[in-house]
Design an enzyme around this catalytic site. Structure first.
Site, PDB file in Angstrom:
ATOM      1  N   SER A 280       0.829  -1.210   0.000  1.00 12.41           N
ATOM      2  CA  SER A 280       0.000   0.000   0.000  1.00 12.41           C
ATOM      3  C   SER A 280       0.864   1.261   0.000  1.00 12.41           C
ATOM      4  O   SER A 280       1.987   1.269   0.484  1.00 12.41           O
ATOM      5  CB  SER A 280      -0.922   0.020   1.213  1.00 12.41           C
ATOM      6  OG  SER A 280      -1.690  -1.151   1.278  1.00 12.41           O
TER       7      SER A 280
HETATM    8  N1  SAH Z   1      -0.715  -4.605   4.122  1.00 15.07           N
HETATM    9  C1  SAH Z   1       0.000  -4.936   2.920  1.00 15.07           C
HETATM   10  C2  SAH Z   1      -0.837  -4.676   1.698  1.00 15.07           C
HETATM   11  C3  SAH Z   1      -1.096  -5.926   0.971  1.00 15.07           C
HETATM   12  S1  SAH Z   1      -2.257  -5.829  -0.358  1.00 15.07           S
HETATM   13  C4  SAH Z   1       1.324  -4.189   2.858  1.00 15.07           C
HETATM   14  O1  SAH Z   1       1.709  -3.534   3.806  1.00 15.07           O
HETATM   15  O2  SAH Z   1       2.001  -4.317   1.869  1.00 15.07           O
HETATM   16  C5  SAH Z   1      -3.591  -6.742   0.304  1.00 15.07           C
HETATM   17  C6  SAH Z   1      -3.316  -8.181   0.641  1.00 15.07           C
HETATM   18  O3  SAH Z   1      -4.551  -8.724   1.086  1.00 15.07           O
HETATM   19  C7  SAH Z   1      -2.870  -9.050  -0.510  1.00 15.07           C
HETATM   20  O4  SAH Z   1      -1.633  -9.626  -0.208  1.00 15.07           O
HETATM   21  C8  SAH Z   1      -3.966 -10.108  -0.632  1.00 15.07           C
HETATM   22  O5  SAH Z   1      -3.492 -11.391  -0.970  1.00 15.07           O
HETATM   23  C9  SAH Z   1      -4.533 -10.102   0.762  1.00 15.07           C
HETATM   24  N2  SAH Z   1      -5.891 -10.630   0.888  1.00 15.07           N
HETATM   25  C10 SAH Z   1      -6.946 -10.482   0.053  1.00 15.07           C
HETATM   26  N3  SAH Z   1      -8.022 -11.132   0.534  1.00 15.07           N
HETATM   27  C11 SAH Z   1      -7.646 -11.696   1.720  1.00 15.07           C
HETATM   28  C12 SAH Z   1      -8.306 -12.516   2.682  1.00 15.07           C
HETATM   29  N4  SAH Z   1      -9.579 -12.892   2.551  1.00 15.07           N
HETATM   30  N5  SAH Z   1      -7.601 -12.915   3.762  1.00 15.07           N
HETATM   31  C13 SAH Z   1      -6.299 -12.564   3.926  1.00 15.07           C
HETATM   32  N6  SAH Z   1      -5.622 -11.801   3.052  1.00 15.07           N
HETATM   33  C14 SAH Z   1      -6.285 -11.379   1.946  1.00 15.07           C
END
Ligand code: SAH
Length: 218
Positions: A69
């Site tokens: 993000s």
């Molecule tokens: N917080 C992260 C952002 C990751 S993007 C950072 O600091 O970089 C969002 C993430 O949510 C992705 O890796 C995706 O695989 C995950 N995601 C999507 N649906 C999800 C679910 N139901 N349970 C757990 N993770 C999920």
């Protein structure tokens, strides 16, 4: 003559300080959040080839069609969750590369961060290991069901966009707790939910763009 050599570690510290100044200019006021953003080496959470962009205000690819993000969004979400209180026990849904979990570890007592893509969680684990953060726990589960084993949570932060607020997450929010989640299919907005007893007060906030919250694990 003295030659000033490029010191990558120092360059990263300077780039991070510039990022924090930009966050201030963009309206982030919470000093504890800004200090946490100054602590975490964001460049260590992206591929080597992208390290030079790590402190720009953009989302970056982390593989598996997911992104880390944007710094402003990370800061904003945590600031909104903190406003007037401490985060306490925190659940992050969507660990991705682990960056936000690392930031949270400096402002929350305990961080449970879940991710549905196992290889991505392994990357997060690798990224977090050298930081030796004692209060972060990672788990591969479908976070739309929350993480009942450590519930209730004072804070829940969802890093992927849903059509509606998953019921399990509301149930696992402690009284007085706050949850933030991007909602919407096309247009997305951050929605802040505050639980008072069994009343859930919703506030619609900034327009954002997140990857979708998906079901199941892979
Ligand atoms: N917080 C992260 C952002 C990751 S993007 C950072 O600091 O970089 C969002 C993430 O949510 C992705 O890796 C995706 O695989 C995950 N995601 C999507 N649906 C999800 C679910 N139901 N349970 C757990 N993770 C999920």
């Amino acid at each position: 003559m003295m030659v000033r050599r490029a010191d990558p570690a120092q360059a990263a510290v300077r780039a991070r300080a510039r990022m924090v100044e930009r966050l201030r200019a963009q309206g982030v006021r919470d000093e504890k959040v800004l200090a946490a953003m100054m602590q975490v080496p964001r460049h260590a959470f992206v591929e080597e080839g992208l390290a030079y962009s790590a402190y720009d205000d953009t989302a970056l690819p982390i593989g598996y069609q997911q992104t880390i993000s944007q710094p402003l969004v990370v800061a904003r979400m945590i600031e909104l969750l903190r406003a007037g209180r401490e985060l306490g026990k925190t659940l992050e849904v969507g660990a991705g590369c682990g960056y936000q979990a690392a930031v949270l570890s400096f402002v929350a007592t305990e961080v449970y961060s879940v991710e549905r893509i196992r290889p991505l969680l392994d990357i997060a684990r690798e990224n977090l290991r050298p930081l030796r953060l004692p209060n972060v726990r990672l788990k591969c589960v479908d976070g739309s069901l929350g993480l009942p084993e450590a519930a209730p949570y004072d804070t829940i932060i969802v890093a992927a966009a849903a059509a509606s607020i998953p019921g399990s997450l509301k149930e696992q929010l402690a009284p007085g707790g706050r949850l933030i989640i991007p909602l919407g299919a096309g247009e997305q907005r951050l929605v802040l939910i505050e639980r008072q007893g069994n009343v859930f007060r919703e506030t619609r906030l900034d327009a954002v763009r997140f990857v979708p919250l998906l079901a199941g694990t892979e």
